[in-house]
Design a protein around this motif. Structure first.
Motif, PDB file in Angstrom:
ATOM      1  N   PHE A  47     -17.129 -23.063 -14.110  1.00 35.41           N
ATOM      2  CA  PHE A  47     -17.161 -24.252 -14.953  1.00 35.41           C
ATOM      3  C   PHE A  47     -16.097 -25.249 -14.516  1.00 35.41           C
ATOM      4  N   ALA A  48     -14.946 -24.723 -14.091  1.00 41.03           N
ATOM      5  CA  ALA A  48     -13.860 -25.604 -13.657  1.00 41.03           C
ATOM      6  C   ALA A  48     -14.248 -26.395 -12.407  1.00 41.03           C
ATOM      7  N   SER A  49     -15.152 -25.853 -11.598  1.00 38.12           N
ATOM      8  CA  SER A  49     -15.593 -26.555 -10.385  1.00 38.12           C
ATOM      9  C   SER A  49     -16.507 -27.734 -10.689  1.00 38.12           C
ATOM     10  N   GLY A  50     -16.932 -27.844 -11.950  1.00 30.52           N
ATOM     11  CA  GLY A  50     -17.806 -28.934 -12.355  1.00 30.52           C
ATOM     12  C   GLY A  50     -19.208 -28.442 -12.659  1.00 30.52           C
ATOM     13  N   PRO A  51     -19.837 -28.974 -13.714  1.00 31.04           N
ATOM     14  CA  PRO A  51     -21.155 -28.476 -14.112  1.00 31.04           C
ATOM     15  C   PRO A  51     -22.242 -28.685 -13.063  1.00 31.04           C
ATOM     16  N   MET A  52     -22.181 -29.784 -12.298  1.00 30.50           N
ATOM     17  CA  MET A  52     -23.235 -30.020 -11.312  1.00 30.50           C
ATOM     18  C   MET A  52     -23.172 -29.003 -10.178  1.00 30.50           C
ATOM     19  N   LYS A  53     -21.966 -28.702  -9.725  1.00 27.65           N
ATOM     20  CA  LYS A  53     -21.828 -27.684  -8.668  1.00 27.65           C
ATOM     21  C   LYS A  53     -22.231 -26.312  -9.197  1.00 27.65           C
ATOM     22  N   LEU A  54     -21.815 -26.005 -10.420  1.00 26.57           N
ATOM     23  CA  LEU A  54     -22.187 -24.727 -11.027  1.00 26.57           C
ATOM     24  C   LEU A  54     -23.704 -24.584 -11.060  1.00 26.57           C
ATOM     25  N   MET A  55     -24.406 -25.619 -11.526  1.00 23.19           N
ATOM     26  CA  MET A  55     -25.862 -25.536 -11.641  1.00 23.19           C
ATOM     27  C   MET A  55     -26.531 -25.492 -10.269  1.00 23.19           C
ATOM     28  N   ALA A  56     -26.005 -26.261  -9.320  1.00 22.69           N
ATOM     29  CA  ALA A  56     -26.583 -26.249  -7.972  1.00 22.69           C
ATOM     30  C   ALA A  56     -26.441 -24.870  -7.338  1.00 22.69           C
ATOM     31  N   ASP A  57     -25.252 -24.284  -7.460  1.00 25.22           N
ATOM     32  CA  ASP A  57     -25.023 -22.951  -6.879  1.00 25.22           C
ATOM     33  C   ASP A  57     -25.856 -21.890  -7.589  1.00 25.22           C
ATOM     34  N   GLY A  58     -25.892 -21.961  -8.915  1.00 26.10           N
ATOM     35  CA  GLY A  58     -26.664 -20.971  -9.668  1.00 26.10           C
ATOM     36  C   GLY A  58     -28.148 -21.082  -9.405  1.00 26.10           C
ATOM     37  N   HIS A  59     -28.656 -22.309  -9.313  1.00 27.85           N
ATOM     38  CA  HIS A  59     -30.078 -22.516  -9.050  1.00 27.85           C
ATOM     39  C   HIS A  59     -30.450 -22.046  -7.654  1.00 27.85           C
ATOM     40  N   GLU A  60     -29.586 -22.314  -6.683  1.00 26.78           N
ATOM     41  CA  GLU A  60     -29.872 -21.884  -5.313  1.00 26.78           C
ATOM     42  C   GLU A  60     -29.928 -20.360  -5.213  1.00 26.78           C
TER      43      GLU A  60
END
Length: 491
Positions: free
Chosen positions: A57-70
């Motif tokens: 979460f600290a890395s930012g929500p967009m990065k979190l979602m991009a990494d999780g989705h990938e």
């Protein structure tokens, strides 16, 4: 074979470190095994046990979602301390999120941090039965007959504001529209008295309220810090101001064409014995209404202009539409004229698709439910999870929108209608039971502003097209200078 007696010779701190390392390794291994086994539960995206979710979460929500989705696809869970956040990304898995009632998917638990700002007794400080009635009051204040009365105020405020511009100059759209939206809101929402006599005072108080909404406020809304002290002081002063205005209207039996008047005239039907709203509730609902629309409308106004200026074809089409509307309906910017502006509407919608101000929408799961992703895999989300969906991420999924990173307003025109291929493909205004009740208000407000600008000015970008400012609670464009020139002859 290990001789356990040797462990007695190790220093005690070293034993603790070793035991902790073994425990963390075991947890990580079990997590990996669990994710690889057939299961109905969403896969867990954590990394390092216990702290991995916080770091993501600290890395930012967009990065979190991009990494999780990938890694996992449209559904995955991120543990954070004692909570589990389950992400549902895209229209195939977000239907229940939007359609479920408050007994199944609740807003209250995840948005209670707004209570110090909005006030006690309204919206997220009441149970869902009371909140449902209060939402009806919002809907009544924003129905078509009322919107028709608000449009002339939108237009007049825009004309007066831009009349102060010179023949040419430079502006920052984010700042420009933030100022203008609060002006239109002061007249149509807070009332004539505020706009004519105390706008600067009230605007300053709302600014202090706004500055009291920090990222830390989401977790600790009552933390004793200066921003919260200023918030609480401003909230108290606003309550006093609006109580005086409300009492003066009641004493004089004055009826105004604004949302404040609509709230004054509202009374409960199913709760509280059918009484009228009290002064504290009216103030709280005014504040909630302004917060729901001020940033989102100003940000969408800015992105609409920036994207049209960058895309010359979109700008030319919007200009031509203005000429056609003037020829057909005259120069008056009536609600009917604004409703005719389909090109401007599509430009705005496409800007909102690409740059939605709200990154995540949240609910608390009050009961378990199942979702099936676009690949046909079914997951069961447990009771107690915080469930998140994201307009910013879902709007750029290539299996939902063709060339999703491109500005293409024609994607909404039949027969393409990419936003209707699956329910909840476009969620710029939310959707379902808790879709934005102010969407028509916002559309007319933004169309009014941009009609005035299209008819009277030409623009060009001075700086490169801006990036999104993900440091803000509500995401807008980073500063970007725009040069304007007043037309010699208005459209």
């Amino acid at each position: 074979m290990v001789d356990l007696s040797d462990l007695r010779a190790l220093p005690l701190p070293l034993l603790y470190v070793g035991a902790t390392a073994i425990f963390l390794l075991a947890v990580s291994t079990l997590r990996l095994i669990g994710n690889s086994l057939p299961s109905k539960a969403p896969p867990v995206f954590e990394g390092l046990p216990f702290i991995g979710g916080i770091m993501k979460f600290a890395s930012g929500p967009m990065k979190l979602m991009a990494d999780g989705h990938e890694r996992f696809g449209e559904v995955f869970t991120v543990p954070v301390l004692h909570k589990n956040f389950t992400f549902l990304l895209g229209p195939h898995v977000s239907g229940h999120f939007f359609k479920a009632n408050d007994d199944e998917m609740s807003q209250k638990e995840v948005y209670e941090f707004n209570v110090p700002t909005f006030g006690k007794g309204v919206v997220f400080d009441v149970d869902h039965k009371v909140r449902a009635e209060q939402f009806k009051f919002f809907a009544e204040a924003l129905k078509s007959a009322k919107l028709k009365l608000y449009v002339p105020h939108f237009v007049q405020e825009a004309q007066d504001y831009f009349a102060k511009w010179g023949d040419e100059g430079e502006v920052d759209f984010a700042k420009t529209f933030s100022e203008l939206i609060i002006l239109t809101a002061s007249r149509t929402l807070m009332g004539r008295e505020v706009r004519e006599s105390m706008f600067n005072k009230v605007a300053d108080l709302f600014h202090d309220l706004d500055m009291g909404m920090l990222p830390i406020s989401v977790i600790f809304p009552y933390l004793p810090i200066p921003a919260h002290w200023n918030r609480d002081r401003a909230r108290k002063e606003l309550a006093s101001i609006f109580s005086r205005i409300i009492q003066a209207r009641r004493d004089s039996n004055t009826k105004e064409d604004d949302i404040l008047q609509s709230f004054i005239d509202s009374r409960y039907e199913k709760v509280y014995g059918g009484r009228y709203l009290n002064d504290a509730e009216i103030t709280g609902m005014l504040i909630a209404t302004l917060f729901a629309g001020q940033h989102t409308s100003s940000i969408t106004s800015a992105w609409t202009g920036l994207t049209m200026i960058r895309d010359k074809a979109a700008w030319a089409a919007a200009e031509e539409e203005q000429r056609a509307v003037v020829q057909r309906r005259g120069e008056e910017l009536s609600i009917d004229a604004l409703n005719d502006m389909e090109v401007l509407g599509r430009n705005m919608t496409e800007s909102l698709r690409l740059f939605p101000p709200l990154i995540m929408l949240l609910r608390a799961a009050k009961a378990p439910f199942a979702v099936t992703d676009s690949a046909g895999k079914t997951f069961v989300i447990p009771k107690g999870h915080v469930v998140a969906t994201s307009p910013a991420f879902a709007h750029r999924l290539p299996h939902v929108f063709r060339n999703p990173d491109e500005f293409d307003p024609e994607r909404f025109v039949p027969p393409r209608e990419e936003d209707k291929a699956a329910p909840f493909s476009f969620i710029g205004f939310g959707g379902g039971r808790h879709g934005c009740m102010g969407s028509n208000f916002a559309i007319l407000q933004i169309k009014s502003i941009w009609s005035v600008l299209l008819r009277n000015f030409e623009f060009e970008l001075v700086d490169p097209f801006p990036e999104q400012d993900f440091e803000s609670m509500v995401v807008g464009p980073k500063p970007c200078r725009v040069r304007y020139r007043r037309r010699k002859l208005a459209i």
